[in-house]
Design an enzyme around this catalytic site. Structure first.
Site, PDB file in Angstrom:
ATOM      1  N   TYR A   1      83.006  46.633 -24.443  1.00 57.40           N
ATOM      2  CA  TYR A   1      84.079  47.463 -23.879  1.00 57.40           C
ATOM      3  C   TYR A   1      84.042  47.420 -22.345  1.00 57.40           C
ATOM      4  CZ  TYR A   1      86.536  51.533 -22.159  1.00 57.40           C
ATOM      5  OH  TYR A   1      87.373  52.345 -21.433  1.00 57.40           O
TER       6      TYR A   1
ATOM      7  N   SER B   1      87.347  51.918 -15.905  1.00 50.69           N
ATOM      8  CA  SER B   1      86.379  52.897 -16.403  1.00 50.69           C
ATOM      9  C   SER B   1      85.109  52.846 -15.577  1.00 50.69           C
ATOM     10  CB  SER B   1      86.086  52.513 -17.850  1.00 50.69           C
ATOM     11  OG  SER B   1      84.855  53.010 -18.276  1.00 50.69           O
TER      12      SER B   1
ATOM     13  N   LYS C   1      86.758  45.757 -19.404  1.00 45.58           N
ATOM     14  CA  LYS C   1      87.345  46.412 -18.221  1.00 45.58           C
ATOM     15  C   LYS C   1      87.013  45.623 -16.951  1.00 45.58           C
ATOM     16  CE  LYS C   1      89.351  49.703 -20.430  1.00 45.58           C
ATOM     17  NZ  LYS C   1      90.816  49.759 -20.524  1.00 45.58           N
TER      18      LYS C   1
HETATM   19  P1  NAD Z   1      93.230  56.352 -26.683  1.00 42.61           P
HETATM   20  O1  NAD Z   1      92.531  55.582 -27.737  1.00 42.61           O
HETATM   21  O2  NAD Z   1      93.524  57.785 -26.953  1.00 42.61           O
HETATM   22  O3  NAD Z   1      94.597  55.641 -26.263  1.00 42.61           O
HETATM   23  C1  NAD Z   1      94.755  54.240 -26.248  1.00 42.61           C
HETATM   24  C2  NAD Z   1      96.021  53.924 -27.018  1.00 42.61           C
HETATM   25  O4  NAD Z   1      96.222  52.509 -27.007  1.00 42.61           O
HETATM   26  C3  NAD Z   1      95.944  54.360 -28.484  1.00 42.61           C
HETATM   27  O5  NAD Z   1      97.046  55.185 -28.795  1.00 42.61           O
HETATM   28  C4  NAD Z   1      95.982  53.048 -29.262  1.00 42.61           C
HETATM   29  O6  NAD Z   1      96.650  53.183 -30.495  1.00 42.61           O
HETATM   30  C5  NAD Z   1      96.703  52.117 -28.281  1.00 42.61           C
HETATM   31  N1  NAD Z   1      96.363  50.709 -28.487  1.00 42.61           N
HETATM   32  C6  NAD Z   1      95.131  50.140 -28.488  1.00 42.61           C
HETATM   33  N2  NAD Z   1      95.231  48.822 -28.725  1.00 42.61           N
HETATM   34  C7  NAD Z   1      96.555  48.552 -28.890  1.00 42.61           C
HETATM   35  C8  NAD Z   1      97.297  47.377 -29.179  1.00 42.61           C
HETATM   36  N3  NAD Z   1      96.698  46.197 -29.371  1.00 42.61           N
HETATM   37  N4  NAD Z   1      98.637  47.455 -29.273  1.00 42.61           N
HETATM   38  C9  NAD Z   1      99.270  48.643 -29.092  1.00 42.61           C
HETATM   39  N5  NAD Z   1      98.634  49.797 -28.827  1.00 42.61           N
HETATM   40  C10 NAD Z   1      97.282  49.753 -28.727  1.00 42.61           C
HETATM   41  O7  NAD Z   1      92.366  56.227 -25.351  1.00 42.61           O
HETATM   42  P2  NAD Z   1      92.508  57.039 -23.994  1.00 42.61           P
HETATM   43  O8  NAD Z   1      91.359  57.954 -23.890  1.00 42.61           O
HETATM   44  O9  NAD Z   1      93.886  57.573 -23.856  1.00 42.61           O
HETATM   45  O10 NAD Z   1      92.271  55.862 -22.958  1.00 42.61           O
HETATM   46  C11 NAD Z   1      93.341  55.225 -22.306  1.00 42.61           C
HETATM   47  C12 NAD Z   1      92.802  54.106 -21.448  1.00 42.61           C
HETATM   48  O11 NAD Z   1      91.860  54.634 -20.526  1.00 42.61           O
HETATM   49  C13 NAD Z   1      92.058  53.025 -22.231  1.00 42.61           C
HETATM   50  O12 NAD Z   1      92.345  51.776 -21.631  1.00 42.61           O
HETATM   51  C14 NAD Z   1      90.608  53.402 -22.049  1.00 42.61           C
HETATM   52  O13 NAD Z   1      89.779  52.279 -22.163  1.00 42.61           O
HETATM   53  C15 NAD Z   1      90.629  53.936 -20.634  1.00 42.61           C
HETATM   54  N6  NAD Z   1      89.548  54.889 -20.359  1.00 42.61           N
HETATM   55  C16 NAD Z   1      89.378  55.987 -21.152  1.00 42.61           C
HETATM   56  C17 NAD Z   1      88.338  56.881 -20.886  1.00 42.61           C
HETATM   57  C18 NAD Z   1      88.092  58.068 -21.768  1.00 42.61           C
HETATM   58  O14 NAD Z   1      86.968  58.582 -21.776  1.00 42.61           O
HETATM   59  N7  NAD Z   1      89.080  58.562 -22.517  1.00 42.61           N
HETATM   60  C19 NAD Z   1      87.498  56.666 -19.778  1.00 42.61           C
HETATM   61  C20 NAD Z   1      87.714  55.548 -18.970  1.00 42.61           C
HETATM   62  C21 NAD Z   1      88.751  54.662 -19.272  1.00 42.61           C
HETATM   63  C1  WQD Z   2      78.927  62.521 -22.436  1.00 45.14           C
HETATM   64  C2  WQD Z   2      77.510  63.088 -22.417  1.00 45.14           C
HETATM   65  C3  WQD Z   2      76.016  62.071 -24.016  1.00 45.14           C
HETATM   66  C4  WQD Z   2      78.118  63.443 -27.577  1.00 45.14           C
HETATM   67  C5  WQD Z   2      81.997  57.352 -22.477  1.00 45.14           C
HETATM   68  C6  WQD Z   2      82.086  55.874 -22.195  1.00 45.14           C
HETATM   69  C7  WQD Z   2      82.612  55.642 -20.815  1.00 45.14           C
HETATM   70  C8  WQD Z   2      83.929  56.364 -20.622  1.00 45.14           C
HETATM   71  C9  WQD Z   2      83.767  57.818 -20.923  1.00 45.14           C
HETATM   72  C10 WQD Z   2      85.653  54.908 -21.430  1.00 45.14           C
HETATM   73  C11 WQD Z   2      76.448  62.006 -22.560  1.00 45.14           C
HETATM   74  C12 WQD Z   2      76.250  63.533 -24.337  1.00 45.14           C
HETATM   75  C13 WQD Z   2      77.762  63.228 -26.253  1.00 45.14           C
HETATM   76  C14 WQD Z   2      77.284  64.216 -28.411  1.00 45.14           C
HETATM   77  C15 WQD Z   2      75.790  64.552 -26.532  1.00 45.14           C
HETATM   78  N1  WQD Z   2      84.914  55.908 -21.547  1.00 45.14           N
HETATM   79  N2  WQD Z   2      76.621  63.776 -25.743  1.00 45.14           N
HETATM   80  N3  WQD Z   2      76.147  64.756 -27.833  1.00 45.14           N
HETATM   81  O1  WQD Z   2      79.070  58.262 -23.010  1.00 45.14           O
HETATM   82  O2  WQD Z   2      79.379  59.501 -20.816  1.00 45.14           O
HETATM   83  O3  WQD Z   2      81.080  57.933 -21.574  1.00 45.14           O
HETATM   84  O4  WQD Z   2      83.255  57.972 -22.259  1.00 45.14           O
HETATM   85  O5  WQD Z   2      85.779  54.168 -20.511  1.00 45.14           O
HETATM   86  O6  WQD Z   2      82.795  54.283 -20.672  1.00 45.14           O
HETATM   87  O7  WQD Z   2      80.787  55.313 -22.304  1.00 45.14           O
HETATM   88  O8  WQD Z   2      80.828  60.067 -22.770  1.00 45.14           O
HETATM   89  O9  WQD Z   2      81.502  62.075 -24.005  1.00 45.14           O
HETATM   90  O10 WQD Z   2      80.243  60.272 -25.233  1.00 45.14           O
HETATM   91  O11 WQD Z   2      79.053  61.639 -23.555  1.00 45.14           O
HETATM   92  O12 WQD Z   2      74.774  65.058 -26.082  1.00 45.14           O
HETATM   93  O13 WQD Z   2      77.524  64.415 -29.597  1.00 45.14           O
HETATM   94  O14 WQD Z   2      77.352  63.938 -23.562  1.00 45.14           O
HETATM   95  O15 WQD Z   2      74.678  61.736 -24.216  1.00 45.14           O
HETATM   96  O16 WQD Z   2      75.376  62.407 -21.757  1.00 45.14           O
HETATM   97  P1  WQD Z   2      79.954  58.914 -22.057  1.00 45.14           P
HETATM   98  P2  WQD Z   2      80.478  61.017 -23.976  1.00 45.14           P
END
Ligand code: NAD
Ligand code: WQD
Length: 348
Positions: free
Chosen positions: A153, A126, A157
């Site tokens: 979190y 991330s 990572k």
């Molecule tokens: P998500 O929550 O939709 O999917 C993650 C899945 O993992 C879920 O279905 C959850 O039930 C499962 N899970 C969690 N812990 C578990 C466990 N102990 N055993 C079995 N299953 C488990 O999240 P996502 O948005 O699909 O994210 C996927 C990956 O990408 C994650 O590792 C997240 O940290 C990373 N990531 C997401 C974002 C984002 O903004 N969505 C950004 C950067 C990184």
């Molecule tokens: C986006 C922008 C908020 C909600 C997070 C994690 C990051 C990665 C991606 C996992 C920001 C603004 C949001 C609202 C708003 N995930 N916002 N009103 O915080 O950039 O990133 O998700 O790895 O690690 O931190 O994403 O979608 O929450 O926010 O104004 O109700 O929207 O301030 O600027 P963020 P987000």
């Protein structure tokens, strides 16, 4: 075709990646205990692909249970490890639970890959690993030094990346860590999108929920940032583009064409989009107003972060295909589908 184990396959990015893997002819096995997802996701995948995905409802922290997947499927060639708890505020509220879940899951996947001779892992990292980047650090590249993790979190990572790097130093294992920026949107068909079991706080689902009247409005967190319109800037990237990058990564590993045994690659568009620009893009592409009010800054937010996606292009041969308008129109289609499915609640 090669068999790939997807952890967190019922989740947002995992489910979209499964669809693209199936399209490319891969066999897929999934593990998800529905911590943040619901089984219906697999029905949505089947509706789109005609393929029923075998899911193991197993907690990734449980090594013995997890081993069963590897003994049942000795032909697994790679693991795409999405399974983690991703909520930053939840991790701050319950750091112990975040570490317990994310670190143990990552360790267990590493251990079992070694035990069963599975040589390839793609790890979901991330942009949060970069910490609080300064304006002069932008755009962020893979060489940008990591700062202090701002949340448990983000630390989980950083930890996963470091652990896999050390493992590849000494074992016959290839790992690519993909650092996603802000994945948004849904499958362009409108048949698949994010189906979480917990309340969402990310910008795009909050916009679509407000536009659909599921919530009365949402709050823009601050209009006094030092940016072109006063709102925060992020690098939004379509979830299907993210899925495609995983296919490129696993193909590279399976063909033995990775440069080294360990790599880190940013996945972003390279464009900084402000919150107000994102709202405008949504309203333009959907033709619907998303009611909002401007509120105070949210604790922990950084002002601007966006990537330089050159490495993904050079190493993976990947370039994003979808625009911010595509991200918003697909997110809106999915919001309408949720209504059709009777799932248009703020919890989703
Ligand atoms: P998500 O929550 O939709 O999917 C993650 C899945 O993992 C879920 O279905 C959850 O039930 C499962 N899970 C969690 N812990 C578990 C466990 N102990 N055993 C079995 N299953 C488990 O999240 P996502 O948005 O699909 O994210 C996927 C990956 O990408 C994650 O590792 C997240 O940290 C990373 N990531 C997401 C974002 C984002 O903004 N969505 C950004 C950067 C990184
Ligand atoms: C986006 C922008 C908020 C909600 C997070 C994690 C990051 C990665 C991606 C996992 C920001 C603004 C949001 C609202 C708003 N995930 N916002 N009103 O915080 O950039 O990133 O998700 O790895 O690690 O931190 O994403 O979608 O929450 O926010 O104004 O109700 O929207 O301030 O600027 P963020 P987000």
């Amino acid at each position: 075709m090669s068999k790939i184990l997807i952890t967190g396959g019922a989740g947002y990015i995992g489910s979209h990646t499964i669809v693209e893997l199936i399209k490319k002819g891969f066999d897929v096995v999934s593990v998800d205990n529905y911590f943040n997802s619901i089984p219906l996701t697999y029905e949505r995948i089947e509706a789109l692909t005609g393929v029923e995905i075998p899911n193991y409802e197993i907690d990734l922290r449980n090594l013995a249970d997890l081993r069963k997947i590897f003994t049942d499927h000795t032909d697994i060639k790679g693991v795409i490890h999405f399974g983690a708890l991703k909520s930053v505020p939840d991790s701050v509220a319950h750091p112990d639970f975040c570490f317990d879940n994310n670190n143990n899951a990552t360790n267990n996947i590493g251990k079992l890959c070694l035990e069963f001779g599975v040589k390839n892992i793609i790890f979901s990292s991330s942009c949060s690993v970069y910490g609080n980047v300064e304006p002069e650090d932008l755009p962020v590249t893979e060489a940008t030094p990591l700062k202090r993790a701002e949340s448990p979190y983000a630390y989980s990572k950083q930890n996963g990346e470091v652990m896999y790097r050390f493992m590849t130093d000494v074992y016959d294992l290839n790992v690519i860590c993909l650092r996603y920026f802000n994945p948004v949107g849904a499958h362009p068909s409108g048949e698949l999108g994010e189906l979480p079991s917990k309340r969402v706080n990310n910008l795009v689902p909050v916009i679509t929920q407000a536009a659909a009247g599921v919530r009365p409005h949402f709050t823009v967190f601050g209009s006094d940032w030092n940016t072109r319109d006063g709102s925060c800037i992020r690098d939004y990237i379509h979830v299907v583009d993210i899925a495609h990058a995983h296919i490129k990564g696993i193909e590279l590993q399976l063909e033995g064409k990775t440069e080294g045994k360990f790599d880190i690659i940013n996945l972003g568009n390279g464009d900084g989009v402000s919150v107000f620009e994102a709202i405008n893009a949504f309203e333009k592409s959907s033709g619907v107003k998303a009611p909002y009010e401007v509120g105070p800054r949210r604790a922990g937010d950084v002002e601007s972060i966006y990537s330089k996606p050159e490495k993904a292009k050079n190493v993976l041969g990947w370039e994003p295909q979808y625009s911010i308008d595509d991200m918003m129109s697909s997110a809106w289609k999915w919001q309408l589908k949720l209504e059709e499915l009777g799932l248009n609640k703020t919890e989703l």
